[in-house]
Scaffold this active site. Sequence first.
Site, short mmCIF file in Angstrom:
data_model
loop_
_atom_site.label_atom_id
_atom_site.label_comp_id
_atom_site.label_asym_id
_atom_site.label_seq_id
_atom_site.Cartn_x
_atom_site.Cartn_y
_atom_site.Cartn_z
N ARG B 58 0.82 -1.21 0.00
CA ARG B 58 0.00 0.00 0.00
C ARG B 58 0.85 1.26 0.00
O ARG B 58 0.67 2.13 -0.84
CB ARG B 58 -0.91 -0.02 1.23
CG ARG B 58 -1.69 -1.31 1.34
CD ARG B 58 -2.22 -1.49 2.73
NE ARG B 58 -3.13 -0.42 3.08
CZ ARG B 58 -4.44 -0.51 2.94
NH1 ARG B 58 -4.97 -1.61 2.47
NH2 ARG B 58 -5.22 0.49 3.26
N THR B 59 1.77 1.34 0.96
CA THR B 59 2.56 2.57 1.07
C THR B 59 3.44 2.75 -0.16
O THR B 59 3.54 3.84 -0.72
CB THR B 59 3.43 2.52 2.34
OG1 THR B 59 2.59 2.22 3.44
CG2 THR B 59 4.13 3.83 2.58
N LYS B 86 22.98 -9.88 0.52
CA LYS B 86 24.35 -10.38 0.38
C LYS B 86 25.27 -9.80 1.45
O LYS B 86 26.48 -9.90 1.34
CB LYS B 86 24.90 -10.03 -1.00
CG LYS B 86 24.10 -10.62 -2.15
CD LYS B 86 24.60 -10.08 -3.47
CE LYS B 86 23.59 -10.31 -4.60
NZ LYS B 86 23.82 -9.39 -5.72
N ARG B 108 11.73 2.75 3.77
CA ARG B 108 11.13 2.03 4.89
C ARG B 108 12.15 1.02 5.40
O ARG B 108 12.81 0.35 4.61
CB ARG B 108 9.85 1.31 4.47
CG ARG B 108 9.37 0.33 5.54
CD ARG B 108 8.01 -0.21 5.27
NE ARG B 108 6.99 0.82 5.46
CZ ARG B 108 5.69 0.55 5.43
NH1 ARG B 108 5.26 -0.67 5.24
NH2 ARG B 108 4.82 1.51 5.61
N HIS B 136 6.04 7.13 11.23
CA HIS B 136 5.50 6.93 9.90
C HIS B 136 4.81 8.24 9.56
O HIS B 136 3.58 8.34 9.60
CB HIS B 136 4.53 5.75 9.91
CG HIS B 136 4.13 5.28 8.54
ND1 HIS B 136 4.49 5.95 7.38
CD2 HIS B 136 3.40 4.21 8.14
CE1 HIS B 136 3.98 5.31 6.34
NE2 HIS B 136 3.32 4.25 6.77
#
Lengths: 423, 320
Positions: B58-59, B86, B108, B136
């Site tokens: 969604r974000t 890695k 994020r 957020h």
Amino acid sequence: MILHFQNARLIDPEAGTDEPGSLTVKGGLILSRDGSAPKGATVIDCNGKCLAPGIVDIGVKIGEPGERHRESFRSAGLAAAAGGVTTVIARPDTHPAIDTPETLEFVTRRAAESPVRIRHMAALTKGRDGREMVEIGFLRDAGAVAFTDVFKVSMEAKALTRAMSYARSLGALVVGHPQDPGLSAGASATSGKFASLRGIPAVSPMAERMGLERDLALVEMTGVAYHADQITTAKSLPALARAKAAGLDVTAGTSIHHLTLNEFDVGDYRTFFKFTPPLRSEVDRLAIVAAVADGSIDIISSMHTPADEESKRLPFEEAAPGAVALETFLPAAMRLYHAGHITLPALFRAMALNPATRLGLPQGRLSVGAPADLVLFDPDAPFLMDRFKLRSKSKNTPFDGARMEGKVLATFVGGTQVFRAEE
Amino acid sequence: MAFRARHLLGIEQLGPLEITTVLDLADRYVEMNRRTVKQSDVLAGMTQINLFFEASTRTQSSFELAGKRLGADVMNMSVANSSVKKGETLIDTAMTLNAMHPDLLVVRHGSSGAVNLLAQKVDCAVLNAGDGRHEHPTQALLDALTIRRAKGRLQRLTIAICGDIAHSRVARSNLILLGKMENRLRLIAPPTLMPSGVEDFGCELFDDMREGLKGADVVMMLRLQKERMDGGFIPSEREYYHRYGLDAEKLAYAAPDAIVMHPGPMNRGVEIDGELADDINRSVIQDQVEMGVAVRMACMDLLARNLRAERGRKIVGMMA
């Protein structure tokens, strides 16, 4: 070689005095106090600055074996000398852990590179994993001054009880890390407003008291000599006082960082302020300062923990805990003195006399016949801390850029000068 | 202009005036987004990278759409196909991306403070799309816009936030924002999901949901994450739903015109009743999604303006 320190301000933690005087050293030992300079003596004019017993620092992490890029015996020794630390008590949380007489022999040999005295603690259990006790007898014969699994707390009460009973029969000192491992798992801050605002996984200060109460119960059961490495919260103090009043052979320490910093210093996720245990509230800090001043906490340690840039340049939760502190130990302690919390003799009681006494070492005193391990310092000299000037291989100090007071002018180990400040 | 920030890392850094500036501009983008032709060129020529260390649909799509509607070139990078797997460190990833000269970096990450750390190392504007349990910010801004449009104001409202507050960055950013705008805040959660020290945040705390909802103008539900259910924070889903799930009966304690919000994705039947979530008279959950795109457009527009101004100053400085 005879040394005569004149015009000194003698800080004597044993007598609890802070007064002008002179001191004569011969053959590595203190020969006399307040006498005149003997013939042929090298006279050192202290200009009224403080002369105190060198610091005895329990719980210094040195990267040998396994992490010599972080700190070697040589670099740690140079840092210690510059910080007025004359006896380093090294931690066994190395790779591999110091849990056999052979590894102990290796580090003992390597420690010869250091200009200051280095003594070693050994692990209490093999691999520090809390299950099987090490060869406590052999390790003691090979020179281990205490036994500790450092920050690893054993959940195996039975195994721990056995190790403690066995240690008691040999008169060995066990150093514990009072912390309930279940409650503190995954935490990197102390629970409260700050941790909640920053969203950092946190642990209640109660975890320390739970760990301490558990350890003290086992001490009562086994009769072992026990030292709690770091008491950092007010909630632990009554338990400690009860144990001492009950006559258990218990002492407690704390770290210089928990005495001089609080949880808010972490600020914007500054990983140089991440410690084990995490920094506490200001209320706790003040309670611990008071406990050191009144002697209910016996020992202050630097808990010197070198960490390289890579392990610190990470998100706060993932970053390595700990800070280098051998060189900043004394100036940080001067903050407590200048704030009027504690006198200089009381400070050196906690930084030199008590740790030496607890480990059965003759250091930490200014009395006649004691080893001439001395630090000459100016408690008022101001300076701006620059981490890249530290002698440690790792530069992770929370005091970078801080204004500090208290400079070491010279350090002597067994009557030999091992450090002298640049003019 | 009232918006001076270089990055958008959290609501904590914004003042009430800056928040209002974002919301006012977002209002204009809402109108634009409702037109058939939803194109602007305020980010034309700029590169936006969406760097998601945590999975998000969604974000990420909301940010992607916002960037595209403003004319930016948008690239998505998710952890599944990046070198983090890695063993590359966060800083190295940031430096690598920085060398490609992006203008906007949307990040994020699962650790609190990770986005702040990354922002110290890059030259572009960084937008925090959620870091650990910390903040957020665009979610709080879109919630604020939704409330302002539904209630006609963003002050002096009684707002109840309910659910897993301890682990929620949405709750933290909302608490800060709604507090700054002078609203009355209530937190409703079982004690295991209430963060420690919140009593100092200036909100009222409730473990009884009905009590906490009394007279509330806004009811903000939080998602209960699956890992919390396994972690022993609550006894079971059904007991949680019984005590803290929002249904018509509990909502009756709130003000008659109270609105219901949820940041999504919803667990129907765990924290919210399915029918209630779809009730267009009470639920503004779909509006939140719509406001999300507009708010993100506004944030990126404002940050891009500051970035251009800063670069302009640098060039002037070089010529002088």
